[in-house]
Design a protein around this motif. Structure first.
Motif: not given
Length: 136
Positions: A51-67
Motif C-alpha cells: 500500500s505504501y508503494i502504491d501510494r507514494y513515490r518517495t518514502i522516508c523511514i528512520e534509519d533505526l538500529d533495530i538490533k
C-alpha cells in the motif's frame, strides 16, 4: 492478542503430560498456532508495504538500529514490542518492493526526528508521549 492464544495452547501442552500421544498432539497444535500467527504477520507486512508503494513515490523511514534497540535498555516490554511488529522484516519488504517499482526509499537519521519542527526546523525538547507540536 497473539500471546493469549499462545498461552492457551501452551498451557494445554503441559496439562496433557499424562499421555505421550496427547503431548505430541498438543505440540503440533502449538506449532500450528505459531505458524498461523507468523503467516498473519507476514501477510499484514506485505499488504502494508504494497500500500505504501502504491501510494507514494518517495518514502522516508528512520534509519533505526533495530538490533541495538532490542538489546539495549531495561524495558522488556519494549524489546517484545519491537520484535513483535517486525520492523526489520517490514523495512526489507519495503526496500525490495520499492526497488522493483522504481520508488525511492530514503533512510533518515533518527536523531531528533520527534523533536524537530517540520515548519521551521527548530528543535523543541519533549518526551515521546507528546505528539503535538506548536512552532515557537
Amino acid at each position: 492478542m497473539y500471546s493469549k492464544v499462545l498461552q492457551i495452547v501452551n498451557s494445554s501442552l503441559w496439562s496433557n503430560i499424562a499421555a505421550l500421544s496427547q503431548i505430541k498432539k498438543a505440540k503440533s497444535k502449538l506449532e500450528k498456532a505459531y505458524d498461523h500467527i507468523t503467516n498473519q504477520k507476514r501477510d499484514f507486512l506485505h499488504k502494508l508495504s504494497r500500500s505504501y508503494i502504491d501510494r507514494y513515490r518517495t518514502i522516508c523511514i528512520e534509519d533505526l538500529d533495530i538490533k541495538g534497540l532490542k538489546e539495549k535498555g531495561s524495558s522488556k516490554g519494549l524489546h517484545r514490542s519491537i520484535h513483535d511488529v517486525s520492523w526489520g522484516r517490514f523495512y526489507s519488504f519495503l526496500d525490495y518492493k520499492a526497488e522493483s517499482a522504481g520508488i525511492q526509499v530514503i533512510k533518515v537519521d533518527p536523531r531528533n526526528t520527534s523533536q524537530m519542527c517540520a515548519n521551521c526546523g527548530s528543535i523543541v525538547k519533549k518526551i515521546l508521549s507528546v505528539r503535538g507540536h506548536e512552532c515557537p
